[in-house]
Design an enzyme around this catalytic site. Sequence first.
Site, PDB file in Angstrom:
ATOM      1  N   LYS A   1       0.866  -1.191   0.000  1.00 24.02           N
ATOM      2  CA  LYS A   1       0.000   0.000   0.000  1.00 24.02           C
ATOM      3  C   LYS A   1       0.895   1.231   0.000  1.00 24.02           C
ATOM      4  O   LYS A   1       1.702   1.425   0.906  1.00 24.02           O
ATOM      5  CB  LYS A   1      -0.904  -0.011   1.226  1.00 24.02           C
TER       6      LYS A   1
ATOM      7  N   LYS B   1      -2.117  -1.603  -3.897  1.00 24.50           N
ATOM      8  CA  LYS B   1      -2.992  -0.433  -3.851  1.00 24.50           C
ATOM      9  C   LYS B   1      -2.166   0.834  -3.886  1.00 24.50           C
ATOM     10  O   LYS B   1      -1.219   0.928  -3.111  1.00 24.50           O
ATOM     11  CB  LYS B   1      -3.800  -0.487  -2.551  1.00 24.50           C
TER      12      LYS B   1
HETATM   13  C1  PBG Z   1      -7.347   3.402   5.542  1.00 21.40           C
HETATM   14  C2  PBG Z   1      -7.597   3.316   4.071  1.00 21.40           C
HETATM   15  C3  PBG Z   1      -7.439   4.292   3.072  1.00 21.40           C
HETATM   16  C4  PBG Z   1      -7.936   3.737   1.888  1.00 21.40           C
HETATM   17  C5  PBG Z   1      -8.342   2.447   2.195  1.00 21.40           C
HETATM   18  N1  PBG Z   1      -8.095   2.195   3.536  1.00 21.40           N
HETATM   19  C6  PBG Z   1      -6.977   5.688   3.153  1.00 21.40           C
HETATM   20  C7  PBG Z   1      -5.593   5.995   3.568  1.00 21.40           C
HETATM   21  O1  PBG Z   1      -4.731   5.127   3.739  1.00 21.40           O
HETATM   22  O2  PBG Z   1      -5.348   7.189   3.776  1.00 21.40           O
HETATM   23  C8  PBG Z   1      -8.042   4.419   0.556  1.00 21.40           C
HETATM   24  C9  PBG Z   1      -9.096   3.886  -0.358  1.00 21.40           C
HETATM   25  C10 PBG Z   1      -9.427   4.765  -1.513  1.00 21.40           C
HETATM   26  O3  PBG Z   1      -8.795   5.821  -1.754  1.00 21.40           O
HETATM   27  O4  PBG Z   1     -10.362   4.408  -2.245  1.00 21.40           O
HETATM   28  N2  PBG Z   1      -6.024   3.446   5.950  1.00 21.40           N
END
Ligand code: PBG
Length: 336
Positions: free
Chosen positions: A204, A257
């Site tokens: 991520k 992601k």
């Molecule tokens: C929580 C999380 C996020 C997303 C999914 N889980 C936001 C972040 O890490 O700031 C993003 C999902 C999206 O942008 O569709 N940590």
Amino acid sequence: MEGTQTAAGAAFPRVRMRRLRASGTMRRMVRETRLSPDRLVLPLFAIEGRDARVPIDALPGQARMSPDLLAATARRVFAAGVPAVLLFGVTDRKDAAASAAYDASGVVQTAVAAIKDAVPEMVVVTDVCLCAYTDHGHCGVLVDGHVHNDMSLELLARTAASHAEAGADVVAPSDMMDGRVGAIREALDAEGHEGTSILAYSAKYASAFYGPFREAAGSAPGFGDRRGYQMDPANGREAVRETLLDVAEGADMVMVKPAAAYLDVIAGVRAATDLPLAAYHVSGEYSMIKAAAERGWLDERTAAMEVLTGIARAGADLLITYYAEDAARWIAEEDA
Ligand code: PBG
């Protein structure tokens, strides 16, 4: 991908690549990547209350909903062919210990129960993180202004176990703390949830494309950013390391992601593991297409399907996308 077919002499004018593109039927026959609704996961945002629906400005077509409306939505999208949803909680109940995250009657726990009750066959995945529940908006516990890795693990594990207790089929940690997959597996097993799967957000990245999501979830960090725990977009090899660590800790499925700007990462992770691989086409990637389509700058359906096909072609098995319901319909129309 070099093949024996391209041996010496096999060149124009003998070879004409356009032959197999000549008709629609021919194009379908030789198509390498085929999307299926079975691959799709729709993210949903849960809020408290009844009959409550709050549209999300930055995510056109998406809304935060109370458990009853989420259940109705789950029923509709399951009927459309989408087998799974990914649940996020949105709440004003925030504190330093993220206590609303692991409250048995919390917003996600309540929504999971409502959805499983309405559509038992639906696979319900819950996002496991603390950022929507901490008063500072970071994904873990703060100590001296720093997100403390090991202290966060206990709360993440507790959150995951409470989701499982509520009926979640899959828990998906998105916090990027080291060791959280192992900690969550241990907590699940200790509490009798050995049948609950873990989908690890393994690679991520610290991405600008989460912007609309943070509006939706009210989870923007109050200070600083997430670069202390989310990955550097410049790093591809590191994604494979992260993934293999999660596999070693017991992940059942892994994730890359965002998706569209990280196709090489998806391909690299695909080559490194046989586990089911999910890719998350995130909020900003969705809203970009929406915004351009609204202005008439591109055709929404064609653009969205092209991007989703690209993500699948790169090697993703599962596509987590705000387009899931539309895509299921588009795929069905194409197959008709
Ligand atoms: C929580 C999380 C996020 C997303 C999914 N889980 C936001 C972040 O890490 O700031 C993003 C999902 C999206 O942008 O569709 N940590």
